[in-house]
Design an enzyme around this catalytic site. Structure first.
Site, mmCIF file in Angstrom:
data_model
loop_
_atom_site.group_PDB
_atom_site.id
_atom_site.type_symbol
_atom_site.label_atom_id
_atom_site.label_comp_id
_atom_site.label_asym_id
_atom_site.label_seq_id
_atom_site.Cartn_x
_atom_site.Cartn_y
_atom_site.Cartn_z
ATOM 1 N N ARG A 4 97.743 -18.497 -88.519
ATOM 2 C CA ARG A 4 96.435 -18.005 -88.074
ATOM 3 C C ARG A 4 96.372 -16.474 -88.150
ATOM 4 N NH1 ARG A 4 94.876 -20.815 -82.652
ATOM 5 N NH2 ARG A 4 92.826 -20.094 -83.345
ATOM 6 N N PRO A 54 94.350 -19.409 -70.250
ATOM 7 C CA PRO A 54 92.908 -19.280 -70.425
ATOM 8 C C PRO A 54 92.352 -20.077 -71.601
ATOM 9 C CG PRO A 54 94.021 -17.209 -70.926
ATOM 10 C CD PRO A 54 95.033 -18.114 -70.273
ATOM 11 N N ASN A 55 91.207 -20.679 -71.317
ATOM 12 C CA ASN A 55 90.386 -21.427 -72.284
ATOM 13 C C ASN A 55 90.941 -22.799 -72.640
ATOM 14 O OD1 ASN A 55 88.304 -19.388 -72.627
ATOM 15 N ND2 ASN A 55 89.906 -18.188 -73.611
ATOM 16 N N ASN A 99 101.898 -22.743 -71.737
ATOM 17 C CA ASN A 99 101.087 -22.274 -72.860
ATOM 18 C C ASN A 99 100.204 -21.169 -72.280
ATOM 19 O OD1 ASN A 99 99.253 -21.732 -74.853
ATOM 20 N ND2 ASN A 99 98.855 -23.875 -75.361
ATOM 21 N N TYR A 118 92.479 -27.380 -82.500
ATOM 22 C CA TYR A 118 93.153 -27.850 -81.287
ATOM 23 C C TYR A 118 93.089 -29.372 -81.081
ATOM 24 C CZ TYR A 118 93.089 -22.874 -80.216
ATOM 25 O OH TYR A 118 93.263 -21.515 -80.274
ATOM 26 N N GLU A 155 107.948 -22.315 -73.980
ATOM 27 C CA GLU A 155 106.616 -21.874 -74.400
ATOM 28 C C GLU A 155 106.090 -22.856 -75.451
ATOM 29 O OE1 GLU A 155 106.985 -18.078 -76.265
ATOM 30 O OE2 GLU A 155 104.903 -18.028 -76.947
ATOM 31 N N ALA A 194 95.874 -16.910 -74.982
ATOM 32 C CA ALA A 194 95.871 -15.591 -75.635
ATOM 33 C C ALA A 194 96.735 -14.569 -74.893
ATOM 34 C CB ALA A 194 94.444 -15.084 -75.764
ATOM 35 N N ARG A 203 85.610 -27.938 -78.235
ATOM 36 C CA ARG A 203 85.283 -27.043 -79.361
ATOM 37 C C ARG A 203 86.511 -26.942 -80.273
ATOM 38 N NH1 ARG A 203 79.938 -24.602 -79.594
ATOM 39 N NH2 ARG A 203 79.099 -25.296 -77.609
ATOM 40 N N HIS A 250 102.712 -23.881 -78.014
ATOM 41 C CA HIS A 250 101.391 -23.615 -78.596
ATOM 42 C C HIS A 250 100.946 -24.822 -79.388
ATOM 43 C CE1 HIS A 250 101.485 -19.586 -77.187
ATOM 44 N NE2 HIS A 250 102.724 -19.508 -77.612
HETATM 45 O O1 CA2 Z 1 97.725 -22.742 -80.032
HETATM 46 C C1 CA2 Z 1 97.736 -22.518 -78.819
HETATM 47 O O2 CA2 Z 1 98.083 -23.356 -77.987
HETATM 48 C C2 CA2 Z 1 97.224 -21.171 -78.310
HETATM 49 O O3 CA2 Z 1 98.056 -20.792 -77.217
HETATM 50 C C3 CA2 Z 1 95.809 -21.403 -77.835
HETATM 51 C C4 CA2 Z 1 95.108 -20.118 -77.374
HETATM 52 C C5 CA2 Z 1 95.244 -19.034 -78.424
HETATM 53 O O4 CA2 Z 1 94.687 -17.813 -77.936
HETATM 54 C C6 CA2 Z 1 96.675 -18.799 -78.842
HETATM 55 O O5 CA2 Z 1 96.697 -17.831 -79.860
HETATM 56 C C7 CA2 Z 1 97.293 -20.080 -79.359
HETATM 57 C C8 CA2 Z 1 93.624 -20.341 -77.125
HETATM 58 C C9 CA2 Z 1 93.262 -21.532 -76.343
HETATM 59 C C10 CA2 Z 1 91.805 -21.766 -76.522
HETATM 60 O O6 CA2 Z 1 91.587 -23.145 -76.475
HETATM 61 C C11 CA2 Z 1 90.410 -23.611 -76.932
HETATM 62 C C12 CA2 Z 1 90.276 -24.971 -76.926
HETATM 63 C C13 CA2 Z 1 89.122 -25.526 -77.394
HETATM 64 C C14 CA2 Z 1 88.083 -24.723 -77.829
HETATM 65 C C15 CA2 Z 1 88.217 -23.360 -77.808
HETATM 66 C C16 CA2 Z 1 89.395 -22.795 -77.351
#
Ligand code: CA2
Length: 144
Positions: free
Chosen positions: A107, A10-11, A74, A23, A98, A77, A18, A100
């Site tokens: 964090r 997700p996301n 990946n 990221y 896995e 969340a 963003r 990230h």
């Molecule tokens: O660091 C990672 O790859 C995470 O898996 C990314 C997840 C986060 O919930 C994990 O704790 C760590 C979130 C992905 C959200 O991606 C975004 C990308 C651009 C803007 C907002 C969110």
């Protein structure tokens, strides 16, 4: 030719749009192009999927049994609380790595724990998109 599936949760479709300080500036499309190029260099096949829905991620993990030699995931969340995704990974007899993008350990506390790590072959964190390249390389060169 060995075939690997890259699953983004997700996301992650919002990559590059963003939070670039966390990221980076590259998009999900950039990641998929990078992995396609890496796969050519490694002489393997790669296919990528992304979903914001837990059940779709689980279905993809199950399908991978018949379609792939390994999984890079990946889970976004879901990493931190989805026992369903953990059980799906445990149910397939495939190497799973896995990844990230961010260094989750630098964090918020809730990101420090992964419920899926115990059922994966390994975990790569904090190296940006390069983490996926390393994971694909490890699977391509691995014995499993
Ligand atoms: O660091 C990672 O790859 C995470 O898996 C990314 C997840 C986060 O919930 C994990 O704790 C760590 C979130 C992905 C959200 O991606 C975004 C990308 C651009 C803007 C907002 C969110």
């Amino acid at each position: 030719m060995k075939r690997f599936i890259v699953i983004n949760g997700p996301n992650l479709n919002r990559l590059g749009k963003r939070e670039p300080s966390v990221y980076g500036h590259e998009t999900l499309g950039d990641l998929e192009a990078l992995l396609t190029k890496t796969a050519i260099d490694l002489e393997v096949e790669v296919s990528c999927m992304q979903s914001n829905h837990e059940g779709e991620l689980i279905d993809c993990i199950h399908r991978s049994v018949d379609e792939a030699d390994g999984i890079i995931i990946n889970p976004g969340a879901f990493t931190h609380y989805s026992y369903a995704i953990r059980d799906a990974i445990a149910s397939v007899d495939l190497p799973v790595i896995e990844v990230h993008i961010s260094n989750v350990h630098r964090r918020e506390a809730f990101r420090h724990h992964s419920v899926v790590s115990p059922v994966t072959k390994g975990q790569i964190v904090g190296l940006g998109l390069y983490g996926y390249v390393l994971a694909l390389t490890a699977l391509a060169k691995g014995e499993e």
